[in-house]
Design a protein around this motif. Structure first.
Motif, PDB file in Angstrom:
ATOM      1  N   ARG A 165       0.828  -1.194   0.000  1.00  0.00           N
ATOM      2  CA  ARG A 165       0.000   0.000   0.000  1.00  0.00           C
ATOM      3  C   ARG A 165       0.868   1.253   0.000  1.00  0.00           C
ATOM      4  NH1 ARG A 165      -4.848   1.853   0.438  1.00  0.00           N
ATOM      5  NH2 ARG A 165      -5.347   3.615   1.774  1.00  0.00           N
ATOM      6  N   LEU A 168       1.879   1.893  -3.431  1.00  0.00           N
ATOM      7  CA  LEU A 168       0.754   2.371  -4.235  1.00  0.00           C
ATOM      8  C   LEU A 168       0.530   3.861  -3.982  1.00  0.00           C
ATOM      9  CD1 LEU A 168      -1.620   1.764  -6.108  1.00  0.00           C
ATOM     10  CD2 LEU A 168      -2.951   1.142  -4.107  1.00  0.00           C
ATOM     11  N   ILE A 169       0.597   4.249  -2.715  1.00  0.00           N
ATOM     12  CA  ILE A 169       0.388   5.663  -2.373  1.00  0.00           C
ATOM     13  C   ILE A 169       1.502   6.507  -2.983  1.00  0.00           C
ATOM     14  CG2 ILE A 169       0.330   7.317  -0.464  1.00  0.00           C
ATOM     15  CD1 ILE A 169      -1.041   5.113   1.188  1.00  0.00           C
ATOM     16  N   ARG A 171       3.244   5.885  -5.676  1.00  0.00           N
ATOM     17  CA  ARG A 171       3.024   6.008  -7.119  1.00  0.00           C
ATOM     18  C   ARG A 171       1.875   6.953  -7.404  1.00  0.00           C
ATOM     19  NH1 ARG A 171       1.516   0.847  -9.568  1.00  0.00           N
ATOM     20  NH2 ARG A 171       1.209  -0.013  -7.509  1.00  0.00           N
ATOM     21  N   ALA A 172       0.829   6.882  -6.549  1.00  0.00           N
ATOM     22  CA  ALA A 172      -0.334   7.745  -6.764  1.00  0.00           C
ATOM     23  C   ALA A 172       0.070   9.211  -6.655  1.00  0.00           C
ATOM     24  CB  ALA A 172      -1.413   7.417  -5.735  1.00  0.00           C
ATOM     25  N   GLU A 175       1.685  10.252  -9.740  1.00  0.00           N
ATOM     26  CA  GLU A 175       0.811  10.316 -10.912  1.00  0.00           C
ATOM     27  C   GLU A 175      -0.012  11.595 -10.917  1.00  0.00           C
ATOM     28  OE1 GLU A 175       0.411   8.801 -13.681  1.00  0.00           O
ATOM     29  OE2 GLU A 175       2.096   7.521 -13.158  1.00  0.00           O
ATOM     30  N   SER A 176      -0.609  11.914  -9.788  1.00  0.00           N
ATOM     31  CA  SER A 176      -1.450  13.108  -9.731  1.00  0.00           C
ATOM     32  C   SER A 176      -1.502  13.603  -8.303  1.00  0.00           C
ATOM     33  CB  SER A 176      -2.853  12.772 -10.227  1.00  0.00           C
ATOM     34  OG  SER A 176      -3.728  13.807  -9.876  1.00  0.00           O
ATOM     35  N   ALA A 179      -5.078  14.755  -7.192  1.00  0.00           N
ATOM     36  CA  ALA A 179      -6.013  13.692  -6.844  1.00  0.00           C
ATOM     37  C   ALA A 179      -5.635  13.065  -5.503  1.00  0.00           C
ATOM     38  CB  ALA A 179      -6.038  12.638  -7.938  1.00  0.00           C
ATOM     39  N   ALA A 180      -4.341  12.865  -5.279  1.00  0.00           N
ATOM     40  CA  ALA A 180      -3.898  12.274  -4.019  1.00  0.00           C
ATOM     41  C   ALA A 180      -4.267  13.190  -2.857  1.00  0.00           C
ATOM     42  CB  ALA A 180      -2.393  12.028  -4.054  1.00  0.00           C
ATOM     43  N   HIS A 181      -4.103  14.463  -3.074  1.00  0.00           N
ATOM     44  CA  HIS A 181      -4.446  15.428  -2.026  1.00  0.00           C
ATOM     45  C   HIS A 181      -5.940  15.380  -1.734  1.00  0.00           C
ATOM     46  CE1 HIS A 181      -4.392  19.050   0.376  1.00  0.00           C
ATOM     47  NE2 HIS A 181      -5.301  19.591  -0.405  1.00  0.00           N
ATOM     48  N   ALA A 182      -6.723  15.302  -2.806  1.00  0.00           N
ATOM     49  CA  ALA A 182      -8.176  15.273  -2.628  1.00  0.00           C
ATOM     50  C   ALA A 182      -8.611  14.045  -1.828  1.00  0.00           C
ATOM     51  CB  ALA A 182      -8.875  15.302  -3.983  1.00  0.00           C
ATOM     52  N   LEU A 183      -7.846  12.958  -1.948  1.00  0.00           N
ATOM     53  CA  LEU A 183      -8.184  11.755  -1.191  1.00  0.00           C
ATOM     54  C   LEU A 183      -7.634  11.826   0.218  1.00  0.00           C
ATOM     55  CD1 LEU A 183      -7.572   8.993  -3.848  1.00  0.00           C
ATOM     56  CD2 LEU A 183      -9.738   9.722  -2.900  1.00  0.00           C
ATOM     57  N   GLY A 184      -6.901  12.873   0.532  1.00  0.00           N
ATOM     58  CA  GLY A 184      -6.445  13.061   1.900  1.00  0.00           C
ATOM     59  C   GLY A 184      -5.038  12.557   2.169  1.00  0.00           C
ATOM     60  N   TYR A 185      -4.248  12.319   1.123  1.00  0.00           N
ATOM     61  CA  TYR A 185      -2.876  11.905   1.374  1.00  0.00           C
ATOM     62  C   TYR A 185      -1.976  13.124   1.511  1.00  0.00           C
ATOM     63  CZ  TYR A 185      -4.530   7.302   0.292  1.00  0.00           C
ATOM     64  OH  TYR A 185      -5.235   6.131   0.333  1.00  0.00           O
TER      65      TYR A 185
ATOM     66  N   LEU B  54     -11.810  18.789   3.702  1.00  0.00           N
ATOM     67  CA  LEU B  54     -10.686  19.343   2.937  1.00  0.00           C
ATOM     68  C   LEU B  54     -10.423  20.792   3.315  1.00  0.00           C
ATOM     69  CD1 LEU B  54     -11.354  17.872  -0.603  1.00  0.00           C
ATOM     70  CD2 LEU B  54      -9.214  17.666   0.635  1.00  0.00           C
ATOM     71  N   PRO B  74      -9.992  14.421   5.029  1.00  0.00           N
ATOM     72  CA  PRO B  74     -10.960  13.540   4.380  1.00  0.00           C
ATOM     73  C   PRO B  74     -11.032  12.164   5.042  1.00  0.00           C
ATOM     74  CG  PRO B  74      -9.673  14.681   2.741  1.00  0.00           C
ATOM     75  CD  PRO B  74      -9.073  15.027   4.062  1.00  0.00           C
ATOM     76  N   ARG B  75      -9.899  11.701   5.544  1.00  0.00           N
ATOM     77  CA  ARG B  75      -9.869  10.393   6.174  1.00  0.00           C
ATOM     78  C   ARG B  75     -10.862  10.330   7.341  1.00  0.00           C
ATOM     79  NH1 ARG B  75      -3.943   8.085   6.787  1.00  0.00           N
ATOM     80  NH2 ARG B  75      -4.005   8.987   4.706  1.00  0.00           N
ATOM     81  N   ARG B  78     -14.369  10.268   5.988  1.00  0.00           N
ATOM     82  CA  ARG B  78     -14.708   8.935   5.462  1.00  0.00           C
ATOM     83  C   ARG B  78     -15.000   7.971   6.597  1.00  0.00           C
ATOM     84  NH1 ARG B  78     -10.546   9.719   1.284  1.00  0.00           N
ATOM     85  NH2 ARG B  78      -9.065   8.568   2.542  1.00  0.00           N
ATOM     86  N   PHE B  86     -16.002  13.313  -6.954  1.00  0.00           N
ATOM     87  CA  PHE B  86     -15.527  14.647  -7.288  1.00  0.00           C
ATOM     88  C   PHE B  86     -15.983  15.101  -8.661  1.00  0.00           C
ATOM     89  CE2 PHE B  86     -12.794  13.272  -3.953  1.00  0.00           C
ATOM     90  CZ  PHE B  86     -12.577  14.420  -3.224  1.00  0.00           C
ATOM     91  N   SER B  90     -10.991  12.422  -9.364  1.00  0.00           N
ATOM     92  CA  SER B  90      -9.746  12.328  -8.614  1.00  0.00           C
ATOM     93  C   SER B  90      -9.161  10.948  -8.838  1.00  0.00           C
ATOM     94  CB  SER B  90     -10.019  12.546  -7.138  1.00  0.00           C
ATOM     95  OG  SER B  90     -10.904  11.561  -6.674  1.00  0.00           O
ATOM     96  N   PHE B  92      -6.322   8.253 -10.931  1.00  0.00           N
ATOM     97  CA  PHE B  92      -4.944   8.176 -11.399  1.00  0.00           C
ATOM     98  C   PHE B  92      -4.920   7.375 -12.697  1.00  0.00           C
ATOM     99  CE2 PHE B  92      -5.185   8.412  -6.839  1.00  0.00           C
ATOM    100  CZ  PHE B  92      -4.365   9.489  -6.566  1.00  0.00           C
ATOM    101  N   LEU B  95      -2.872   3.995 -13.135  1.00  0.00           N
ATOM    102  CA  LEU B  95      -3.143   2.860 -12.256  1.00  0.00           C
ATOM    103  C   LEU B  95      -4.436   2.162 -12.703  1.00  0.00           C
ATOM    104  CD1 LEU B  95      -2.429   4.583  -8.818  1.00  0.00           C
ATOM    105  CD2 LEU B  95      -0.835   3.479 -10.362  1.00  0.00           C
ATOM    106  N   LEU B 103      -6.836   3.112  -3.145  1.00  0.00           N
ATOM    107  CA  LEU B 103      -6.296   4.374  -2.645  1.00  0.00           C
ATOM    108  C   LEU B 103      -7.336   5.189  -1.889  1.00  0.00           C
ATOM    109  CD1 LEU B 103      -4.008   5.414  -5.587  1.00  0.00           C
ATOM    110  CD2 LEU B 103      -3.313   5.208  -3.226  1.00  0.00           C
TER     111      LEU B 103
END
Lengths: 306, 505
Positions: A165, A168-169, A171-172, A175-176, A179-185, B54, B74-75, B78, B86, B90, B92, B95, B103
């Motif tokens: 994991r 994966l994070i 690489r994510a 990649e973008s 998008a990663a920020h929007a998912l909370g990473y 966010l 966001p975590r 969730r 979105f 959002s 990739f 992938l 993810l």
């Protein structure tokens, strides 16, 4: 000309040694670039690692402690890159070039009193019976620990990127980042860790030159290896095993052409000297002909707006 | 009346120079589909970002099931059962579907189990999806399914959807609505943001309307007309573009047997396209994104060269000419992507006006730039199209999407084109500005220009286009007069639901 003077077993054993600095630096940079950061400061981090490792090894008498110090030295220098690109959002290309120039100057300053000093020798693996086997012994079982560590690192990086994991994070994020920020990473945190890892790897690669490959300190002794490592990552299409292939190819041809020079082959020395660069790049260009697999966010600045 | 699932009280968020949300309060009940309406910049996105963790509100509070709720990331949101699809996906691209979904989850199971879960959820909700496909190869509708399934796997109590239907065919919208109704019947609440008022009327139980960051009213969509809702959003009465009766002249542009490979890896090649647009005619080209729209624009604008005879402007073959030569002849184009394609983000509006206006407006002489003339042209655009900006020296990037869109369209319209090609002219633009842009296109047609409007907004095409053709996988259907067409027929022309089965729910 006497080609029979070239011993293939010794040739393979020494190509592994010649390839290890590039391999270490390149696998570190691969992780950095997979996280979407282009750090052109590999050469600078290598040479700072080379002198840090050299100085500490001479002072403590332990090359292993030297390698740890080299990793720390490279990572500390990469922290400067983190500060510039992740905090101050400076341009990554310019910051990387500055890091290389800064590292070259800093290492020359740090190494002034170490010119001509001999470092402690690194213990080689010696398993009674196995290391003495013909052919297999010298090639596989009689190197120093760092060389094995480098190989293990390639396998580990491959496995982490592909199966975990965390990979994966990473690489994510490469990649973008949006998008990663929007998912909370935490994009900046992840990239910072990747850059530090890359710095540590480059530092160890540098120390491998000053402690094992050449065993001495001279100014600017990395002599462009960092740039080769950078090129390798691109031509290897960001794939760990191809980095290994490229590093060994480069190391192998370097060693081979030295042997050929010594054997007095009737080819001008300049052509022999350039052959490792030309052949490595040629092979990897052919290998990477399919679609480009560069991380999509490579070199782009991330700013968490709103 | 049941207790609310999520209750917002007095939420306020200010950014430097603008109050994005000002004292916003409303409730969402369990199993309710709640619409959030408003123009661009009304503060809808900021509001949902606060709910999703966010963005942190400056003041006000949220209660989730009666308990104070203040997600810091966001975590956390969730974990409390809030999921979000979105507006700009959002995802990739490099992938695969399963990796993308992993993810978005806290504790994803091993890939093989996850793949099985994805298959089972996608079957339950009628959203077929292969977990091992690379996301970059998927259509817009399929990408949205990835996002929705990512949310559903977390068993959300509240699903936030930001403009979910803007990229879907009518049939795909129906399937999405079936899915949403099924979720609703299972007790999931949905917060639904959209510009499309008819959809909201069909789907939503309650609506809250935002204007300039303030809650300006609520209504029950099924009992309120679309026009009334639009006027609540805008705050004034709305003008519908007027279509004056026009006589069509000679063919202005003709494409015959045109084929082109796509310059991008994930693009669609154009296959054997025939099209003829007459002077004064507005040709609407519909289709789901990624079916060759970008390529068609590039071929028309001159970015992709073609055999000379494949494109004729006023009977003159122009296939081999580049964009500037075509501009000189009167063929202008405004691409879809505002930042980076239609405008250079970091250059000023004056410089951007120069970039396409130089040829027709005479903004250069002998290789030197005529700055005062360029500035005058930029000011003209700003004034004529009501672009809200401090002045032409501002960078294009600094404008909001809708304002920049007005500038980009205005820049081409004011150059008096013979043929104008626009791609998504009102994408992301609020109702009032969209009406202004459409009116400008119709006025231009009334003066005898041929106009090709490529759009995914069918309502828009029905409103302004005289003829309609659909792009599907790089092929263009035969054009038909819009007056004879129903939405269902258009959907079929667009290639139906792209092999999707209607949900069995």
């Amino acid at each position: 000309m006497d080609l029979s003077a070239i011993n293939p077993v010794l040739l393979i054993a020494s190509l592994m040694v010649a390839a290890t600095p590039i391999l270490l630096a390149a696998i570190g940079e691969l992780v950095v670039e997979k996280a979407g950061v282009l750090n052109l400061g590999v050469e600078g981090m290598m040479i700072v690692g080379a002198i840090c490792g050299f100085a500490i090894a001479v002072n403590t008498g332990s090359p292993l402690v030297g390698f740890v110090a080299a990793a720390i030295g490279g990572a500390v220098l990469s922290l400067l890159f983190v500060l510039l690109t992740q905090v101050a959002l400076a341009n990554q290309v310019a910051s990387g070039l500055a890091l290389t120039l800064f590292g070259l100057g800093l290492s020359a300053l740090m190494g002034q009193s170490y010119v001509g000093v001999k470092p402690p020798a690194f213990a080689k693996l010696d398993i009674p019976g196995i290391s003495d086997l013909p052919v297999v012994g010298p090639i596989l079982f009689s190197h120093d620990l760092v060389l094995y560590f480098g190989l293990a690192l390639v396998a580990a990086v491959w496995a982490v990127l592909k199966f975990t994991r965390a990979g994966l994070i990473l690489r994510a994020v490469g990649e973008s980042h949006d998008a990663a920020h929007a998912l909370g990473y935490k994009v900046v945190r992840i990239r910072t860790m990747a850059i530090l890892f890359g710095g540590a790897c480059a530092g160890m690669g540098g120390a491998y030159i000053s402690l094992v490959r050449v065993p001495q300190w001279t100014e600017g002794m990395t002599a462009g290896v960092g740039w080769i490592a950078l090129a390798l990552v691109v031509f290897a299409s960001w794939k760990p095993w191809r980095v290994l292939l490229g590093a060994y190819l480069f190391g192998g041809i370097t060693v081979l052409q030295l042997n050929l020079q010594a054997a007095g082959v009737a080819v001008p020395v300049e052509y022999l000297a350039m052959s490792p660069y030309v052949i490595t790049i040629l092979v990897l260009v052919i290998l990477s002909q399919q679609k480009s697999s560069a991380p999509a966010a490579l070199g782009r600045i991330f700013h968490a707006s709103q | 009346m049941t207790a609310p699932l999520l209750s917002l009280t007095g939420l306020t968020k200010a950014y430097p120079g603008v109050v994005a949300n000002d004292d916003v309060s409303f409730d969402i009940r369990p199993g309710e589909v709640h619409a959030l309406l408003g123009e661009n910049g009304a503060g809808k996105s900021t509001l949902v970002k606060m709910i999703y963790g966010l963005v942190k509100p400056d003041s006000g509070q949220m209660l989730l099931n009666g308990v104070a709720f203040a997600p810091t990331e966001p975590r956390a949101a969730r974990a409390d059962g809030i999921a979000m699809v979105f507006q700009h996906f959002s995802l990739f691209d490099a992938l695969n579907v399963a990796e993308n979904i992993a993810l978005g989850m806290e504790m994803p199971p091993p890939m093989r189990d996850l793949a099985r879960q994805i298959r089972s959820v996608s079957e339950t909700y009628g959203l077929p999806l292969d977990p091992y496909r690379t996301v970059g190869d998927l259509s817009a509708g399929e990408r949205q399914r990835v996002e929705i399934i990512r949310c559903l796997l977390q068993d959300p109590k509240l699903l936030i959807m930001d403009e979910p239907t803007s990229v879907l065919t009518p049939q795909e919208v129906q399937i999405l609505f079936e899915t949403l109704r099924k979720l609703k019947s299972e007790g999931t609440s949905i917060l639904y943001i959209s510009h499309k008022l008819e959809e909201i009327r069909a789907l939503c139980d309650q609506a809250t309307i935002l204007r300039l960051g303030k809650n300006v009213g609520a209504c029950v969509p099924s009992e309120t007309s679309a026009r009334d809702m639009a006027e609540m959003m805008v705050g004034t009465s709305l003008q519908t573009p007027e279509r004056s009766g026009r006589a069509f002249g000679e063919p202005a542009i003709e494409l015959s047997g045109l084929s082109a490979a796509s310059p991008s890896e994930f693009g669609t090649a154009l296959k054997n396209i025939h099209l003829s647009v007459r002077k004064g005619e507005v040709m609407g080209i519909g289709g789901v994104a990624g079916n060759g729209q970008d390529e068609l624009l590039a071929v028309l604008s001159g970015e992709i060269p073609e055999p000379s005879d494949a494109i004729k402007l006023m009977g003159q073959p122009i296939g081999r000419l580049g964009p500037n030569q075509r501009r000189a002849l009167g063929l202008l184009a405004a691409p879809e992507e505002r930042l980076g394609h239609a405008a250079a983000p970091d250059m000023s509006l004056t410089e951007n006006a120069l970039l396409t206006g130089a040829v027709r407006e005479g903004l250069t002489s002998g290789g030197f730039l005529r700055w005062s003339a360029a500035r005058g042209f930029a000011e003209n655009i700003i004034q004529a199209f009501d672009v809200r900006t401090p002045g032409p020296d501002n960078a294009a990037r600094a404008l909001s999407g809708g304002n920049l869109q007005k500038f980009v369209i205005g820049r081409e319209v004011l150059q008096r084109p013979e043929v104008l090609v626009v791609n998504q002219p009102t994408w992301g633009v609020d109702a009032a500005a969209a009406a202004a842009i459409r009116q400008a296109l119709l006025d231009l047609a009334a003066k005898g220009a041929a106009i090709i409007v490529i759009s995914q907004d069918l309502d828009e095409l029905m409103e302004i286009a005289d003829s309609f053709a659909a792009l599907n996988e790089g092929r263009l259907s035969a054009p038909r007069p819009t007056a004879e067409l129903s939405i269902d027929e258009i959907g079929l022309m667009m290639g139906g639901a792209h092999g999707m089965e209607v949900a069995h729910v």
